[in-house]
Design a protein around this motif. Sequence first.
Motif, PDB file in Angstrom:
ATOM      1  N   SER A  90       5.449  66.894 -49.313  1.00 22.91           N
ATOM      2  CA  SER A  90       6.611  66.678 -48.094  1.00 22.91           C
ATOM      3  C   SER A  90       5.815  67.974 -46.946  1.00 22.91           C
ATOM      4  CB  SER A  90       8.043  67.330 -48.017  1.00 22.91           C
ATOM      5  OG  SER A  90       8.621  65.778 -49.065  1.00 22.91           O
TER       6      SER A  90
ATOM      7  N   VAL B 257      -1.259  64.434 -44.477  1.00 23.30           N
ATOM      8  CA  VAL B 257      -0.285  63.054 -44.664  1.00 23.30           C
ATOM      9  C   VAL B 257       0.319  62.201 -43.681  1.00 23.30           C
ATOM     10  CG1 VAL B 257       1.137  61.902 -46.922  1.00 23.30           C
ATOM     11  CG2 VAL B 257      -0.646  63.934 -47.325  1.00 23.30           C
ATOM     12  N   VAL B 258       1.193  62.774 -43.200  1.00 23.73           N
ATOM     13  CA  VAL B 258       1.880  62.945 -41.929  1.00 23.73           C
ATOM     14  C   VAL B 258       1.063  62.316 -40.771  1.00 23.73           C
ATOM     15  CG1 VAL B 258       3.874  62.831 -40.104  1.00 23.73           C
ATOM     16  CG2 VAL B 258       4.003  63.751 -42.726  1.00 23.73           C
TER      17      VAL B 258
ATOM     18  N   HIS C 281       9.038  59.309 -49.368  1.00 21.97           N
ATOM     19  CA  HIS C 281       9.687  60.189 -50.050  1.00 21.97           C
ATOM     20  C   HIS C 281      10.914  59.892 -50.859  1.00 21.97           C
ATOM     21  CE1 HIS C 281      11.818  64.656 -50.620  1.00 21.97           C
ATOM     22  NE2 HIS C 281      10.521  65.056 -51.158  1.00 21.97           N
TER      23      HIS C 281
ATOM     24  N   CYS D  37       5.612  57.792 -44.363  1.00 22.22           N
ATOM     25  CA  CYS D  37       5.983  58.745 -45.668  1.00 22.22           C
ATOM     26  C   CYS D  37       7.866  59.719 -45.430  1.00 22.22           C
ATOM     27  CB  CYS D  37       5.634  60.587 -45.009  1.00 22.22           C
ATOM     28  SG  CYS D  37       3.477  60.441 -44.752  1.00 22.22           S
TER      29      CYS D  37
END
Length: 82
Positions: free
Chosen positions: A38, A43-44, A56, A52
């Motif tokens: 997060s 990653v986003v 999650h 994402c």
Amino acid sequence: HHGMSNRLTPPARVEGNACKQELPGLAETWEEALDAFSEASFVVDDLGADFCTLFHRVKQHERRMFDREITPVEYQWYLRRI
């Protein structure tokens, strides 16, 4: 991909038995791994916010389902001794 694209220097090679060492940067629990995921803005950037968020949520659900199961160790340690 992020490390190679940004030419990041990898950590030093692990010497000896890696299983017996505390290695920086590796999550030790499922919760720590989800938190790290997060908090990783790259990653986003690479996968997109929608993916994402969904990923999650799926992993949180999987963890909740996993935590509902009584493992053989828990049964042996706690339930069998009653």
